[in-house]
Design an enzyme around this catalytic site. Structure first.
Site, PDB file in Angstrom:
ATOM      1  N   GLN A  82       0.885  -1.167   0.000  1.00  0.00           N
ATOM      2  CA  GLN A  82       0.000   0.000   0.000  1.00  0.00           C
ATOM      3  C   GLN A  82       0.925   1.220   0.000  1.00  0.00           C
ATOM      4  O   GLN A  82       1.613   1.469   0.983  1.00  0.00           O
ATOM      5  CB  GLN A  82      -0.900  -0.013   1.230  1.00  0.00           C
ATOM      6  CG  GLN A  82      -1.832  -1.210   1.251  1.00  0.00           C
ATOM      7  CD  GLN A  82      -2.321  -1.527   2.646  1.00  0.00           C
ATOM      8  OE1 GLN A  82      -1.526  -1.825   3.516  1.00  0.00           O
ATOM      9  NE2 GLN A  82      -3.624  -1.462   2.844  1.00  0.00           N
ATOM     10  N   HIS A  93       6.223   3.904   6.155  1.00  0.00           N
ATOM     11  CA  HIS A  93       7.459   3.178   5.872  1.00  0.00           C
ATOM     12  C   HIS A  93       7.076   2.068   4.901  1.00  0.00           C
ATOM     13  O   HIS A  93       6.154   1.287   5.182  1.00  0.00           O
ATOM     14  CB  HIS A  93       8.003   2.593   7.180  1.00  0.00           C
ATOM     15  CG  HIS A  93       9.375   2.003   7.084  1.00  0.00           C
ATOM     16  ND1 HIS A  93      10.186   1.910   8.193  1.00  0.00           N
ATOM     17  CD2 HIS A  93      10.078   1.455   6.069  1.00  0.00           C
ATOM     18  CE1 HIS A  93      11.336   1.350   7.857  1.00  0.00           C
ATOM     19  NE2 HIS A  93      11.278   1.052   6.562  1.00  0.00           N
ATOM     20  N   HIS A  95       6.438  -1.204   3.109  1.00  0.00           N
ATOM     21  CA  HIS A  95       6.420  -2.589   3.570  1.00  0.00           C
ATOM     22  C   HIS A  95       5.505  -3.426   2.689  1.00  0.00           C
ATOM     23  O   HIS A  95       4.548  -2.921   2.117  1.00  0.00           O
ATOM     24  CB  HIS A  95       5.994  -2.711   5.037  1.00  0.00           C
ATOM     25  CG  HIS A  95       4.657  -2.124   5.361  1.00  0.00           C
ATOM     26  ND1 HIS A  95       4.426  -0.767   5.433  1.00  0.00           N
ATOM     27  CD2 HIS A  95       3.482  -2.723   5.642  1.00  0.00           C
ATOM     28  CE1 HIS A  95       3.154  -0.559   5.748  1.00  0.00           C
ATOM     29  NE2 HIS A  95       2.560  -1.730   5.872  1.00  0.00           N
ATOM     30  N   HIS A  97       3.125  -6.857   2.656  1.00  0.00           N
ATOM     31  CA  HIS A  97       2.416  -7.876   3.431  1.00  0.00           C
ATOM     32  C   HIS A  97       2.569  -9.191   2.669  1.00  0.00           C
ATOM     33  O   HIS A  97       2.302  -9.246   1.463  1.00  0.00           O
ATOM     34  CB  HIS A  97       0.922  -7.553   3.524  1.00  0.00           C
ATOM     35  CG  HIS A  97       0.598  -6.321   4.294  1.00  0.00           C
ATOM     36  ND1 HIS A  97       0.146  -6.362   5.595  1.00  0.00           N
ATOM     37  CD2 HIS A  97       0.654  -5.014   3.938  1.00  0.00           C
ATOM     38  CE1 HIS A  97      -0.072  -5.129   6.014  1.00  0.00           C
ATOM     39  NE2 HIS A  97       0.229  -4.294   5.032  1.00  0.00           N
TER      40      HIS A  97
END
Length: 129
Positions: A82, A93, A95, A97
């Site tokens: 996202q 930050h 990332h 999933h």
């Protein structure tokens, strides 16, 4: 410990790292095995990562994805990023999933995206994870 946006991730939650990325357990998993992988450098925007950071992040996701698939006895995985608040990013930050999938874990397969966003919105409080 590494920074994850405004949070500090305890070493005990980090289970994999490379020279540019680290992976850690998700304290609010959407499915069993739901983990996060992030660059070590705090950068909110995916498009602002250095090429070597983006490459390392996705190479790590590929390696971890194979491990997660084997461990959870599945051949399917949802990989989500996202990028920005309008996309549902709740921690500033970058990332990914990584979510191992099982038959019937969501009646409508795409419901997993709304569940990720719903669970992320509940995060708060303690800045050390």
């Amino acid at each position: 410990m590494y920074k994850f946006g405004p949070h500090l991730i305890k070493q005990s939650c980090i289970f994999w790292e490379s020279h540019l990325s680290f992976a850690f357990v998700n304290l609010r998993p959407v499915v069993p095995g739901h983990v996060l992988i992030s660059p070590k450098r705090v950068e909110p925007s995916f498009t602002k990562l250095q090429p070597e950071e983006a490459s390392d992040l996705f190479q790590g996701a590929r390696v971890l994805g194979e491990i997660l698939k084997r461990h959870h006895n599945t051949d399917s995985m949802t990989v989500v990023i996202q990028d920005g608040t309008l996309a549902g990013q709740s921690v500033p930050h970058v990332h990914l999933h990584l979510l191992p999938r099982q038959p019937g874990d969501f009646p409508n397969n795409d419901d997993i995206y709304g569940e990720i966003e719903r669970v992320d919105r509940r995060r708060g409080g303690d800045r050390t994870l």
